[in-house]
Design a protein around this motif. Sequence first.
Motif, PDB file in Angstrom:
ATOM      1  N   ALA B  85       0.833  -1.196   0.000  1.00 42.05           N
ATOM      2  CA  ALA B  85       0.000   0.000   0.000  1.00 42.05           C
ATOM      3  C   ALA B  85       0.870   1.249   0.000  1.00 42.05           C
ATOM      4  O   ALA B  85       0.590   2.222  -0.711  1.00 42.05           O
ATOM      5  N   PHE B  86       1.958   1.194   0.764  1.00 36.67           N
ATOM      6  CA  PHE B  86       2.887   2.324   0.807  1.00 36.67           C
ATOM      7  C   PHE B  86       3.435   2.602  -0.600  1.00 36.67           C
ATOM      8  O   PHE B  86       3.388   3.738  -1.084  1.00 36.67           O
ATOM      9  N   GLY B  87       3.924   1.546  -1.264  1.00 41.95           N
ATOM     10  CA  GLY B  87       4.485   1.735  -2.605  1.00 41.95           C
ATOM     11  C   GLY B  87       3.439   2.258  -3.578  1.00 41.95           C
ATOM     12  O   GLY B  87       3.731   3.118  -4.414  1.00 41.95           O
ATOM     13  N   THR B  88       2.215   1.732  -3.475  1.00 47.40           N
ATOM     14  CA  THR B  88       1.149   2.173  -4.373  1.00 47.40           C
ATOM     15  C   THR B  88       0.889   3.664  -4.212  1.00 47.40           C
ATOM     16  O   THR B  88       0.846   4.419  -5.193  1.00 47.40           O
ATOM     17  N   VAL B  89       0.740   4.087  -2.957  1.00 46.25           N
ATOM     18  CA  VAL B  89       0.402   5.486  -2.701  1.00 46.25           C
ATOM     19  C   VAL B  89       1.566   6.404  -3.093  1.00 46.25           C
ATOM     20  O   VAL B  89       1.369   7.437  -3.745  1.00 46.25           O
ATOM     21  N   SER B 272       4.001  -2.368  -5.771  1.00 49.34           N
ATOM     22  CA  SER B 272       2.657  -1.858  -5.566  1.00 49.34           C
ATOM     23  C   SER B 272       1.696  -3.026  -5.535  1.00 49.34           C
ATOM     24  O   SER B 272       2.044  -4.140  -5.920  1.00 49.34           O
ATOM     25  N   ILE B 273       0.495  -2.766  -5.059  1.00 50.06           N
ATOM     26  CA  ILE B 273      -0.501  -3.830  -4.931  1.00 50.06           C
ATOM     27  C   ILE B 273      -0.729  -4.496  -6.282  1.00 50.06           C
ATOM     28  O   ILE B 273      -0.658  -5.717  -6.430  1.00 50.06           O
ATOM     29  N   ALA B 274      -0.970  -3.643  -7.300  1.00 59.10           N
ATOM     30  CA  ALA B 274      -1.312  -4.185  -8.619  1.00 59.10           C
ATOM     31  C   ALA B 274      -0.140  -4.965  -9.213  1.00 59.10           C
ATOM     32  O   ALA B 274      -0.321  -6.060  -9.752  1.00 59.10           O
ATOM     33  N   ALA B 275       1.066  -4.406  -9.100  1.00 59.60           N
ATOM     34  CA  ALA B 275       2.235  -5.076  -9.671  1.00 59.60           C
ATOM     35  C   ALA B 275       2.459  -6.416  -8.977  1.00 59.60           C
ATOM     36  O   ALA B 275       2.779  -7.420  -9.616  1.00 59.60           O
ATOM     37  N   ASN B 276       2.257  -6.441  -7.660  1.00 56.42           N
ATOM     38  CA  ASN B 276       2.458  -7.665  -6.901  1.00 56.42           C
ATOM     39  C   ASN B 276       1.466  -8.746  -7.330  1.00 56.42           C
ATOM     40  O   ASN B 276       1.810  -9.928  -7.395  1.00 56.42           O
ATOM     41  N   ILE B 277       0.241  -8.342  -7.648  1.00 54.73           N
ATOM     42  CA  ILE B 277      -0.746  -9.321  -8.120  1.00 54.73           C
ATOM     43  C   ILE B 277      -0.282  -9.922  -9.439  1.00 54.73           C
ATOM     44  O   ILE B 277      -0.291 -11.133  -9.636  1.00 54.73           O
ATOM     45  N   ALA B 278       0.153  -9.053 -10.362  1.00 52.95           N
ATOM     46  CA  ALA B 278       0.563  -9.539 -11.682  1.00 52.95           C
ATOM     47  C   ALA B 278       1.763 -10.466 -11.575  1.00 52.95           C
ATOM     48  O   ALA B 278       1.835 -11.483 -12.263  1.00 52.95           O
ATOM     49  N   LEU B 279       2.714 -10.129 -10.706  1.00 56.22           N
ATOM     50  CA  LEU B 279       3.943 -10.916 -10.628  1.00 56.22           C
ATOM     51  C   LEU B 279       3.764 -12.164  -9.778  1.00 56.22           C
ATOM     52  O   LEU B 279       4.408 -13.185 -10.008  1.00 56.22           O
ATOM     53  N   GLY B 280       2.910 -12.094  -8.761  1.00 56.88           N
ATOM     54  CA  GLY B 280       2.813 -13.198  -7.825  1.00 56.88           C
ATOM     55  C   GLY B 280       1.773 -14.230  -8.185  1.00 56.88           C
ATOM     56  O   GLY B 280       1.744 -15.318  -7.615  1.00 56.88           O
ATOM     57  N   PHE B 281       0.910 -13.929  -9.160  1.00 58.80           N
ATOM     58  CA  PHE B 281      -0.221 -14.807  -9.445  1.00 58.80           C
ATOM     59  C   PHE B 281       0.222 -16.173  -9.968  1.00 58.80           C
ATOM     60  O   PHE B 281      -0.337 -17.196  -9.599  1.00 58.80           O
ATOM     61  N   GLY B 282       1.236 -16.166 -10.810  1.00 57.12           N
ATOM     62  CA  GLY B 282       1.663 -17.392 -11.486  1.00 57.12           C
ATOM     63  C   GLY B 282       1.983 -18.526 -10.535  1.00 57.12           C
ATOM     64  O   GLY B 282       1.557 -19.657 -10.739  1.00 57.12           O
TER      65      GLY B 282
END
Lengths: 291, 325
Positions: B85-89, B272-282
Motif C-alpha cells: 500500500a505504501f508503494g502504491t500510494v 505496488s498492490i497491482a504489480a504484486n498481483i501480476a507478478l505473484g499470481f503465477g
Amino acid sequence: MTTIQRVSPGRRFKDRLVQSLVYLSFAIAVVPLVSVLWMVIKNGLARFDLEFLTHSMRNIGARDAGGGAYHAIVGTLEQVLLASLISVPIGLLTAIYLVEYGQGGRLGRAISFFVDVMTGIPSVVSGLFILAFWILVLGMPFSGFAGALALSILMMPTVVRSAEEMLRLVPNDLREASYALGVPKWRTITKVVLPTAFAGIATGVMLAIARVAGETAPLLLTVFFTDSINTDPFNGPQMGLPLYVFDQAVRPTDTAVDRAWAGALTLILIVMLLNLAARLIGRWRSPARDR
Amino acid sequence: MATPVRTRDGGSALSRSASRRSRGEVVFRYASTGAGILLLAIMAAIAVFLIVEAIPALQANKGSFFTDLTWEPNSSQVFGIGALAFGTVISATLALIMAVPVAIGVALFISHYAPRRMAGVLGYVIDLLAAVPSIVYGLWGIAFLVPFMDGPSKFLNEYLGFIPLFGGDLIVGRSMLTASIVLAVMILPIIAAISREVFLQVPRMHEEAALALGATRWEVIKTAVLPFGRPGVISAAMLGLGRAMGETIAVALIFPATFGISLEILTPQGNSIAANIALGFGEATPIGRGALIASGLVLFVITLLVNTGARLIVARRKEFSGAAA
C-alpha cells in the motif's frame, strides 16, 4: 481617444514567462510519445515479418529465433469480439435507460453515479473479480471467454458514457415528431433515436475496444498462458497479444525481447487502426457535433 | 414505412394493436432498466466475490494483514498489505506531482495558446498518448527509461542527496522514481483532456471582461480561467491518481518488487498492490491467491474512494457553475 497604456515590463515578462512554460510543457508531453513510438518501430521491425504473423510459439524455446504471435493475435481478436458482444448491448441499453427512461429518477442517478465510479476500476481488479467469481466460485477453467468477461467489465462504463452523450445530442424535436405520429416510445428509440446517434455510438464503441485490446492484467489472471494455437475461446488457456508481449519481455534472451517488441508493434498497429476507424466513423456522419 | 397510421376510434383492432404495442414497450423498458440494474449488480458483485475469496486466506494469515511488511502467503503464510500500500500510494503521488503541472500546461496550450486550427490536431496527439497500451509503456520503461535514468538519478543523489527522498547508497535506474515517471506519462493525457474541457467551458464573458481591463494573457488565465477551472482540475488529478494506483503491468515490469518501506526513491526498492498481483499470481498457492485477492480488495476500496471523491467534486461543480456542458 487617449492612447492605451503600454503593459509594464514586469507584467510583460511574466506573461512571456508563462507562455514559454506552457509551450515547454506541451513539448515535454510530446517527448515520451515520440520516444515510445520510435522505440517500438525501431525495435519492432526486426521481427515484424510474415513468420511472426503466421506462426505460434509452439516448440520454440526462449533462446530459439523464429516463432510468432499468431496464437496471440487470434486470441486477442476473439476475446475483444466476445467482450464487445457482451458489453455493447448492456452498455447501450443502460445508456438508453439513462437518457430515455430513468432521467432524474433515483435509480437513474444511482446508475449514472456508479457508471462513473466503474470507469475507475483498475483493470487488475476486474481480472481478480472474474477469477474469484467465474474460475474459483463457479469452477470454470481459464479460457478466452473468462478474459472476455473481465474485459467487458472494463468496456461497459466507457460504452455507457459515450452512448449516453450521443443519445443526448439527438434533438428532442425528432422524438416529439415521432410521438406526434403515434409511434410508440420503443419504436421511436429504435427507429429514430438510435439511427440518428449511430455514428457517434460506433465511434465510442471503437474507442472502448481500442482501450481494452491493450489490457494485460485482466488477461493474466483469467486467460493464462499458452504457446499453442487455441481458436476455441471457451476451452482451455488462450493467449492475448498484450499477454504475449509481457510473457516475452520477462524472458531474458535477445530473441524473446525482439519478439516482445514485434508484438508491441503489432498491438500498437491494431490499437491505432481502431482509433483511426473510430475517428473516421465520427467524421463520416455525426449529428450536431463540431469539435 | 410499413407501420399503419392508427386512429383513436379503431375499436377492437386498436385495442389489439395497443396491447401488442405496449408489450413491445414493456419488454424494451424492462430490458433497458434491467441492463442498468445489472451494472449496479456487477459493482456489488465485485465487492462481494472479492471478500468471499479473500476471507479464507485472511483467516489463515499468521501475521497482521494491515501492518505486516512481508508478503509470504505461499510459504510461511505471513502477509501484510503495509509495504504494498505504501508503494502504491507513494508511486502514484509522485506521478501526480510530475504530471499535474505539465498536464495543466498542455491543457492551457491547447485551449488558449495554440492556433485555433491546430488545437484539434494537437489535442489528438495528446490523446494518442492515452491510446498506447500500458504493456508498451512497460517495455519502453525497461528498455529505454531504466538505463536512461541511471545518470540523472546519480546526479540527483550527488547534489540533492541531503534530502532524504534522494538519499541512499545504491543508486540505480530501476527505482521507484522511474516507475513514477512512467505512471506520470500514462496519466498525463487523462488529466490534460479533462482540464482542457473545463478550460474551454470558462464563460467567454469572464475572459473578455479581464481583457477589457487590460489584462495580459497570463492575467486572464490567472483571474478568469484558473479559478473557474480549479474544481475540474482537482477532480481530473484525482481521476489520474486513481488510474496511477491501479496501473499494473507497466510498473510490474519496472518495479524491483521488494517488500519494505523506504522513502529513498532512487534506490532499487518499490512495489505496488497491482504489480504484486501480476507478478505473484503465477506461482500462488490457493492461500496465496486468496491473499492476492485480499490485496486487490484493498486496491478496489482505495480507488473507489479516490474516484468517488473526484466525481463528487465534479457533481458539486455542475450545480453552481451554470456553464452549459
